[in-house]
Design an enzyme around this catalytic site. Structure first.
Site, PDB file in Angstrom:
ATOM      1  N   THR A   1       3.411  -6.720   7.646  1.00 43.04           N
ATOM      2  CA  THR A   1       3.751  -5.567   6.485  1.00 43.04           C
ATOM      3  C   THR A   1       2.324  -5.293   6.687  1.00 43.04           C
ATOM      4  O   THR A   1       1.076  -5.322   7.040  1.00 43.04           O
ATOM      5  CB  THR A   1       3.275  -7.089   5.029  1.00 43.04           C
ATOM      6  OG1 THR A   1       5.052  -7.634   5.544  1.00 43.04           O
ATOM      7  CG2 THR A   1       3.418  -5.741   3.463  1.00 43.04           C
TER       8      THR A   1
ATOM      9  N   PHE B   1       0.073  -2.596   3.906  1.00 45.76           N
ATOM     10  CA  PHE B   1      -0.597  -2.824   2.653  1.00 45.76           C
ATOM     11  C   PHE B   1      -1.172  -1.707   2.525  1.00 45.76           C
ATOM     12  O   PHE B   1      -2.151  -1.112   3.661  1.00 45.76           O
ATOM     13  CB  PHE B   1      -1.718  -3.952   2.279  1.00 45.76           C
ATOM     14  CG  PHE B   1      -0.534  -5.136   2.338  1.00 45.76           C
ATOM     15  CD1 PHE B   1      -0.198  -5.763   1.390  1.00 45.76           C
ATOM     16  CD2 PHE B   1      -0.146  -6.071   3.599  1.00 45.76           C
ATOM     17  CE1 PHE B   1       0.097  -7.485   1.210  1.00 45.76           C
ATOM     18  CE2 PHE B   1      -0.135  -7.436   3.783  1.00 45.76           C
ATOM     19  CZ  PHE B   1       0.663  -7.519   2.444  1.00 45.76           C
TER      20      PHE B   1
END
Length: 406
Positions: free
Chosen positions: A289, A291
């Site tokens: 992921t 960010f």
């Protein structure tokens, strides 16, 4: 010249608009309530555009910019722990421990005063144990991580000076883009000042003594459940979607659910007193992921390390227009790392008379692009100056160091 406007605008704003090359400013009221109940009104002033020159009227908002005030979010539901008579002391101790965790900020309680601590305060969406909290701690190991119940609350917490930064997910290698945060980047005047790439390790968490064959249902965020499709199918359990992964672990611990498990991080198991029944249960082991780190002010771009720049722009309808937009980077040997298109909400359709049979209706798109170059690099300045010549709207969302470590 268009290029000179791009260079000059760096220090004050990231907004470049073909129809409004001069600077402008806007003011906004903020209503703050002190601990004693006294209401203080303050009017802030923000300058957009070039650093010198006459002030002009604000440009027309594009896409989701400057939307009407959002309705107040409903108060969060408080979870009550069901005490098991067989283990009453342990349950009461766990309930006391959970009560000591920080309560997530919501949009309706953002008038609270920030703490006077010296540590950097970083907002994230979720509750303690969320992957977003892990990303915040990776970016700022000594920070005070502040949970928020929604992405919108994290944006507003930065704008109202309740926190210094916000760390929010923007894309996942399996689930794709988080479109909500793309829309919020346009609604709010925050700047991207960094990025964090986090390897996600989904674990199956249950109460002490619970075995995998005892499970009848599994709770987690919808994307986490989808990323563990193979494992959950083998278990034959019912899947229940909740707001975030750590929230699922908190719910199971608070309600003493012995027939349920959560898909969350190993850190969530430590926080909420759960056991790790299985690790790395995601279908694809390479689950990353990305960010974004958001702040009120931009950082100074440099050329001594790898930088990335994020922009958003709109184009007129016509053949080859997007090709021309991408060519301004290709001809200067600038690598594009991401292209994302989002329909404009305020003007979703445009009518184009491009056929003999009459007019046609198309979606009107915003284009988000990330490219590998610093705004201190003349190639990036010239590329944006070239793009501004035919883009109807152009805004630099941020120029920031690339995260190359996992």
């Amino acid at each position: 010249m268009a290029i000179s406007r791009v260079i000059a605008s760096w220090g004050c704003s990231y907004l470049l608009q073909k129809t409004d090359p001069d600077a402008f400013c806007y003011s906004f009221p903020v209503r703050l309530t002190t601990e004693t109940g006294r209401v203080v009104k303050w009017r802030g002033r923000s300058f957009m555009g070039v650093c010198a020159g006459p002030l002009a009227k604000p440009a027309t908002p594009v896409g989701d910019e400057n939307p009407p005030s959002l309705p107040s979010a409903p108060p969060p539901v408080e979870l009550q722990r069901v005490v098991d008579p067989a283990s009453g002391n342990e349950s009461r101790k766990l309930l006391k421990d959970l009560a000591s965790l920080p309560k997530p900020l919501s949009v309706t309680d953002l008038s609270a005063s920030p703490s006077s601590g010296s540590n950097v305060r970083v907002a994230y969406q979720g509750v303690p144990g969320a992957y977003s909290e892990a990303a915040a701690l990776k970016a700022y190991p000594e920070c005070e991580a502040v949970p928020c119940d929604q992405f919108e609350a994290a944006f507003k917490a930065v704008e109202l000076w309740l926190v210094d930064k916000a760390v929010l997910p923007i894309e996942n290698s399996l689930g794709g883009s988080i479109h909500r945060n793309y829309d919020l980047l346009l609604r709010h005047r925050l700047h991207i000042v960094g990025e964090v790439q986090l390897a996600v390790n989904h674990c199956l968490l249950g109460l002490p003594g619970v075995r995998m064959e005892d499970l009848k249902r599994v709770l987690s965020h919808a994307q986490a459940l989808a990323q563990c499709e193979i494992t959950l199918s083998k278990l034959g359990v019912i899947r229940e979607s909740v707001d975030d992964t750590a929230g699922a672990a908190q719910f199971i611990a608070s309600n003493n659910l012995k027939d349920a498990a959560a898909v969350a991080s190993a850190r969530a198991a430590e926080i909420y007193g759960l056991n790790v029944l299985a690790e790395r249960i995601q279908d694809d082991p390479e689950n990353i992921t990305r960010f974004l780190i958001l702040a009120r002010e931009p950082i100074i771009p440099r050329t001594d390390r790898a930088f990335k720049t994020s922009i958003v722009f709109t184009l007129e309808e016509g053949p080859g227009v997007l090709f021309k937009a991408l060519a301004v980077f290709a001809m200067r040997n600038i690598n594009l790392t991401k292209i994302e298109s989002r329909p404009q909400r305020k003007r979703p359709l445009r009518v184009v008379d491009d056929s003999n049979t009459g007019s046609a209706k198309y979606f009107d798109y915003l284009f988000f692009i990330d490219f590998e170059a610093s705004m201190a690099d003349s190639r990036a300045q010239n590329a944006l100056g070239h793009l501004q010549e035919f883009a109807t709207f152009l805004r630099v969302l941020g120029c920031y160091p690339m995260d190359t470590a996992l």
